[in-house]
Design a protein around this motif. Structure first.
Motif, PDB file in Angstrom:
ATOM      1  N   LEU A   1       0.818  -1.213   0.000  1.00  0.00           N
ATOM      2  CA  LEU A   1       0.000   0.000   0.000  1.00  0.00           C
ATOM      3  C   LEU A   1       0.859   1.273   0.000  1.00  0.00           C
ATOM      4  O   LEU A   1       0.324   2.383   0.072  1.00  0.00           O
ATOM      5  CB  LEU A   1      -0.912   0.020   1.235  1.00  0.00           C
TER       6      LEU A   1
ATOM      7  N   ALA B   1      -8.489  -1.511   0.731  1.00  0.00           N
ATOM      8  CA  ALA B   1      -7.854  -2.232   1.843  1.00  0.00           C
ATOM      9  C   ALA B   1      -8.607  -1.991   3.139  1.00  0.00           C
ATOM     10  O   ALA B   1      -9.195  -0.932   3.324  1.00  0.00           O
ATOM     11  CB  ALA B   1      -6.406  -1.772   1.999  1.00  0.00           C
TER      12      ALA B   1
ATOM     13  N   PHE C   1      -7.943  -2.850   7.513  1.00  0.00           N
ATOM     14  CA  PHE C   1      -7.028  -3.368   8.527  1.00  0.00           C
ATOM     15  C   PHE C   1      -7.824  -4.096   9.594  1.00  0.00           C
ATOM     16  O   PHE C   1      -9.046  -4.000   9.645  1.00  0.00           O
ATOM     17  CB  PHE C   1      -6.241  -2.229   9.152  1.00  0.00           C
TER      18      PHE C   1
ATOM     19  N   PRO D   1     -10.443  -1.411  11.550  1.00  0.00           N
ATOM     20  CA  PRO D   1     -10.621  -0.213  10.716  1.00  0.00           C
ATOM     21  C   PRO D   1     -10.983   0.991  11.582  1.00  0.00           C
ATOM     22  O   PRO D   1     -11.827   0.883  12.471  1.00  0.00           O
ATOM     23  CB  PRO D   1     -11.759  -0.574   9.761  1.00  0.00           C
TER      24      PRO D   1
ATOM     25  N   GLN E   1     -15.804   0.846   2.605  1.00  0.00           N
ATOM     26  CA  GLN E   1     -14.884   1.878   2.119  1.00  0.00           C
ATOM     27  C   GLN E   1     -13.813   1.268   1.221  1.00  0.00           C
ATOM     28  O   GLN E   1     -13.336   1.923   0.299  1.00  0.00           O
ATOM     29  CB  GLN E   1     -14.300   2.714   3.271  1.00  0.00           C
ATOM     30  N   ALA E   2     -13.475   0.008   1.474  1.00  0.00           N
ATOM     31  CA  ALA E   2     -12.478  -0.646   0.605  1.00  0.00           C
ATOM     32  C   ALA E   2     -13.054  -0.926  -0.784  1.00  0.00           C
ATOM     33  O   ALA E   2     -12.324  -1.047  -1.752  1.00  0.00           O
ATOM     34  CB  ALA E   2     -12.003  -1.941   1.245  1.00  0.00           C
TER      35      ALA E   2
ATOM     36  N   ARG F   1      -3.862   6.054   8.378  1.00  0.00           N
ATOM     37  CA  ARG F   1      -3.500   4.841   7.617  1.00  0.00           C
ATOM     38  C   ARG F   1      -4.602   4.492   6.628  1.00  0.00           C
ATOM     39  O   ARG F   1      -4.343   4.034   5.525  1.00  0.00           O
ATOM     40  CB  ARG F   1      -3.304   3.657   8.575  1.00  0.00           C
ATOM     41  N   MET F   2      -5.848   4.708   7.067  1.00  0.00           N
ATOM     42  CA  MET F   2      -6.974   4.437   6.163  1.00  0.00           C
ATOM     43  C   MET F   2      -6.900   5.382   4.958  1.00  0.00           C
ATOM     44  O   MET F   2      -7.136   4.970   3.818  1.00  0.00           O
ATOM     45  CB  MET F   2      -8.308   4.652   6.889  1.00  0.00           C
TER      46      MET F   2
ATOM     47  N   LEU G   1      -4.218   6.796   3.815  1.00  0.00           N
ATOM     48  CA  LEU G   1      -3.033   6.494   3.006  1.00  0.00           C
ATOM     49  C   LEU G   1      -3.143   5.171   2.242  1.00  0.00           C
ATOM     50  O   LEU G   1      -2.209   4.774   1.563  1.00  0.00           O
ATOM     51  CB  LEU G   1      -1.777   6.509   3.886  1.00  0.00           C
ATOM     52  N   CYS G   2      -4.270   4.485   2.384  1.00  0.00           N
ATOM     53  CA  CYS G   2      -4.535   3.322   1.516  1.00  0.00           C
ATOM     54  C   CYS G   2      -4.979   3.799   0.144  1.00  0.00           C
ATOM     55  O   CYS G   2      -5.054   3.022  -0.796  1.00  0.00           O
ATOM     56  CB  CYS G   2      -5.688   2.487   2.070  1.00  0.00           C
ATOM     57  N   ARG G   3      -5.339   5.057   0.086  1.00  0.00           N
ATOM     58  CA  ARG G   3      -5.943   5.599  -1.130  1.00  0.00           C
ATOM     59  C   ARG G   3      -4.868   6.016  -2.136  1.00  0.00           C
ATOM     60  O   ARG G   3      -3.743   6.346  -1.741  1.00  0.00           O
ATOM     61  CB  ARG G   3      -6.800   6.817  -0.760  1.00  0.00           C
TER      62      ARG G   3
END
Lengths: 303, 287
Positions: free
Chosen positions: A56, A86, A88, A91, A150-151, B109-110, B112-114
Motif C-alpha cells: 500500500l 484495503a 485493517f 478499521p 470503504q475498501a 493509515r486508512m 493512506l490506503c488511497r
C-alpha cells in the motif's frame, strides 16, 4: 490482450525491510493471480502487515519492489493503487461522524463517487439501516462491514484484507466470510487475505503464502502441503509389535501412520491382527491447514 | 481541482463537526464576555483613563475619555487579550492535532490506503489549518466588535500598544476599516503558530507533544524578544514579525515594512511546512 491483464494482480519481488536494525522481511517474493482469494499466513510478527504496508506504499522497503496490476507501488503509487481497496484488523473511523460521511471522506481521496455507488456498496455490506448513525455507536461487526464498504469504493479490482475477522463473534466471522466470497464471485475481485485464523483461510483460499519471522516458508495450494499418502490414527496394542508389523505404511509418530501409494488400510490392519496385535481403532486423519501449517513451522524449527 | 476542493471540503467537515472545535469558539466567546465585564470595572477603567489621558497629553491631542471608552476600543482590547490568553493555545492544538492525532487514531493509515500522494494529504490538511486560523481570528474579531457594540455602541476608538510605541485614535468609520485590516493581517501572522504546530504534528510526535512543543517555542521566542539586551537582533524573532500586524493602527500604515515582515513570515512558514512534509514523507506507517 492488455499487457496489464497478463500481469498478476499482486507481485512482491524480493522485498527486504528492517525496522531499527531488526529484520522484518528477508527478501520475500510471491504472486497473487487475478480473481483468486489468496491467503497470507503467519503468526504475529511474521511479516504479514509489513508486506501489506509495502503493497500500500505505507512502508518503504529497504530493497525489492511491490507491484499491483503490474505497476510498481514504489515508483507510481497513485497509479498502482487506483483500483485497490484495503481494510485493517481494526478499521478506524471518525467516530463522531456518520458512516455515510466517513465513506464520503475516505473516498474523496480516490475519486468523486456518486451517491448511487455509495448506496449500492452500503446495501452490499448490509448497513443501510444504520449508515446515518455516528460510527461511535457501531458494533465491531458493523465497523468491519463499514471498513469493507470503504475498501469497495470506488470499484476496486484488488482488495487487501488484514485480519478482517479480528474481534468478531462467530456470527460476524461467518458473515464476513460470506461477504468476501461474494466479492470474489460476484465482482471478480482479487482478494489478499491476511490472517492467523487458519480455519478462515482454509475455507476461503485455495493458494496461500506462509510467512515465518519474515521469511517465506511456502507458497502454493495449501492442499499440496499435505503428504502424498493418506494418514490414519491407529490405536493398537502392544504398539511395539504393531510398529514392527506395519507393512505398506510408514510411522509418522507413535499412533500415526502414513500409507504408501496403492496400499489399502484394510490390508495393513489384517497384517497387524495376524501378528497378534489388538487393533482397537483406525481413524482417517483429515488434513487441515492448521495441521499442515504447524508441521511446516515445526519442520523449520527442527532444521 | 474538483477533487482537491472535495478533499478540502471533507477536511473542513471533519474539523467543524468536532464538538471540541465549537467548544473552542464557545470558550473564546466566554472569555470575551468576562473581559468586557472586567474592563468596565472601576479599577480597570482608571487604568485605561490614565493611558489615554497621559498619552494624549504627550501627543498634544485633545481627547475626552468617555468619547473613546466605547465599543470598538473595548473590542480591540478583547481581541488582544483573548488571543494572548487562548489564541496560541487553540491554534497549537488544532495544528498539532492535524496530522499526529489522525496518525495516532489510525484514520491516517486508512487515508493512506488511497491512491493519493502524502504531499497532497498534507497540503489539504495544512490548508484546513490555515482556514481554521482565519475563521478563529475573524470569529474573535467580529464577536468582540459585536459584544463591544452591545455594551457601549460603536463610537471612536483609541489604541495603545506600548511595546510597539503605538498610540492612535480613530473615528468610527476609520476604526472599523482598521479593525477589518487588522483581522486579516492578524490571521496571516498567526499562521506562523499554525505552521509550527503543523511541523511538529508531521513528525512522529504525539498530538499533545506537538502542541506543547509549539507553545514552548513560541513562549521562549517571546521571552527572548522582550529581553532589552537582544534589541539589536529582534528582527530574527518570530514575535517581532508576528506583531507587525499591529502597524495597521499607526496613523499612516507602513505598508513597505509590513510587506517585508510578511515575506519573512511566508518564508518561515514555508520552511516549517517543507520540513514537516519531509519528515512525514520519510515515515513508515504501520500498526
Amino acid at each position: 490482450m492488455d499487457a496489464a491483464v497478463k500481469e498478476p494482480a499482486l507481485r512482491l519481488d524480493n522485498l527486504r525491510k528492517n525496522f531499527g536494525g531488526r529484520p522484518a522481511l528477508h527478501g520475500i517474493s510471491f504472486e497473487v493471480r487475478r480473481g483468486e482469494i489468496f491467503g497470507l499466513l503467519g503468526h504475529n510478527g511474521a511479516g504479514k502487515s509489513t508486506s501489506l504496508g509495502i503493497l500500500l506504499g505505507q512502508v518503504y522497503p529497504d530493497s525489492g519492489e511491490a507491484y499491483v496490476n503490474g505497476v510498481s507501488v514504489q515508483r507510481h503509487r497513485a497509479r498502482a493503487l487506483a483500483k485497490t481497496g484495503a481494510i485493517f484488523e481494526q478499521p478506524r473511523f471518525y467516530d463522531y461522524l456518520s458512516g455515510w460521511r466517513n465513506l464520503e471522506i475516505f473516498t474523496s481521496y480516490s475519486a468523486i463517487v456518486s451517491k448511487a455507488a455509495l448506496r449500492e456498496v452500503v446495501e452490499f455490506v448490509n448497513l443501510t439501516h444504520r449508515i446515518g448513525d455516528p460510527v461511535g455507536t457501531y458494533s465491531q461487526g458493523m465497523r468491519q462491514r463499514l471498513g469493507l464498504a470503504q475498501a469497495l469504493l470506488p470499484a476496486p479490482e484488488v482488495v487487501l484484507l488484514d485480519e478482517p475477522t479480528n474481534g468478531l463473534d462467530p456470527e460476524g466471522i461467518a458473515e464476513m466470510r460470506l461477504l468476501i466470497q461474494r466479492l470474489n464471485r460476484e465482482r471478480d475481485i482479487t482478494v489478499l487475505f491476511c490472517s492467523h485464523l487458519l480455519s478462515e483461510v482454509e475455507q476461503l483460499c485455495d493458494r496461500v503464502a506462509i510467512l515465518n519471522q519474515g521469511r517465506l516458508l511456502y507458497t502454493g495450494r495449501w492442499q499440496d502441503l499435505a503428504p502424498k499418502g493418506a494418514r490414519f490414527r491407529l490405536n493398537a496394542e502392544p504398539w511395539e509389535t504393531a510398529s514392527r508389523n506395519v507393512n505398506g505404511a510408514t510411522i509418522v509418530e507413535p499412533g500415526l501412520i502414513e500409507l504408501e501409494p496403492g496400499t489399502d488400510v484394510a490390508d495393513v490392519v489384517a497384517k497387524l491382527v495376524s501378528a497378534g496385535v489388538r487393533v482397537r481403532a483406525v481413524e482417517p486423519v483429515r488434513q487441515t491447514l492448521e495441521n499442515l501449517y504447524l508441521e511446516q513451522i515445526e519442520q523449520l524449527q527442527k532444521s | 481541482m474538483k477533487l482537491f476542493l472535495r478533499q478540502y471540503w471533507c477536511e473542513l467537515v471533519k474539523l467543524f463537526a468536532k464538538k471540541r472545535t465549537w467548544m473552542g469558539f464557545g470558550a473564546f466567546l466566554g472569555l470575551e464576555l468576562l473581559l468586557v465585564w472586567l474592563f468596565q470595572r472601576p479599577f480597570m477603567e482608571r487604568v485605561f483613563r490614565n493611558d489615554l489621558e497621559r498619552n494624549a497629553g504627550f501627543t498634544g491631542m485633545s481627547m475626552v475619555f468617555e468619547d473613546y471608552f466605547r465599543g470598538l476600543t473595548l473590542a480591540s482590547w478583547m481581541i488582544a487579550w483573548t488571543m494572548t490568553l487562548l489564541g496560541a493555545l487553540f491554534l497549537s492544538l488544532v495544528g498539532g492535532d492535524s496530522v499526529s492525532k489522525e496518525a495516532e487514531d489510525g484514520t491516517l493509515r486508512m487515508t493512506l490506503c488511497r491512491p493519493v500522494s502524502r504531499l497532497r494529504v498534507l497540503l489539504v490538511k495544512y490548508l484546513t489549518c490555515v482556514t481554521y486560523t482565519f475563521a478563529l481570528t475573524f470569529f474573535i474579531g467580529f464577536s468582540a466588535i459585536f459584544i463591544g457594540w452591545c455594551w457601549r455602541g460603536f463610537g471612536s476608538m483609541f489604541v495603545f500598544v506600548p511595546n510597539e510605541q503605538i498610540f492612535s485614535a480613530f473615528s468610527t468609520g476609520d476604526a472599523l476599516i482598521r479593525m477589518a485590516i487588522l483581522l486579516f493581517f492578524y490571521s496571516l501572522s498567526l499562521c506562523t503558530i499554525t505552521s509550527l504546530a503543523f511541523l511538529f504534528s508531521c513528525s512522529d510526535a504525539k498530538p499533545a507533544a506537538a502542541t506543547v512543543m509549539t507553545l514552548v517555542v513560541m513562549l521562549v521566542d517571546h521571552i527572548l524578544y522582550l529581553i532589552p539586551q537582544f534589541e539589536s537582533i529582534r528582527p530574527y524573532f518570530l514575535n517581532y514579525r508576528i506583531a507587525t500586524c499591529l502597524n495597521v493602527f499607526r496613523d499612516t500604515i507602513p505598508w513597505g515594512k509590513m510587506l517585508i515582515d510578511y515575506v519573512a513570515l511566508l518564508g518561515v512558514n514555508a520552511t516549517f511546512v517543507i520540513i514537516g512534509c519531509g519528515l512525514f514523507c520519510r515515515r513508515d506507517f504501520k500498526s
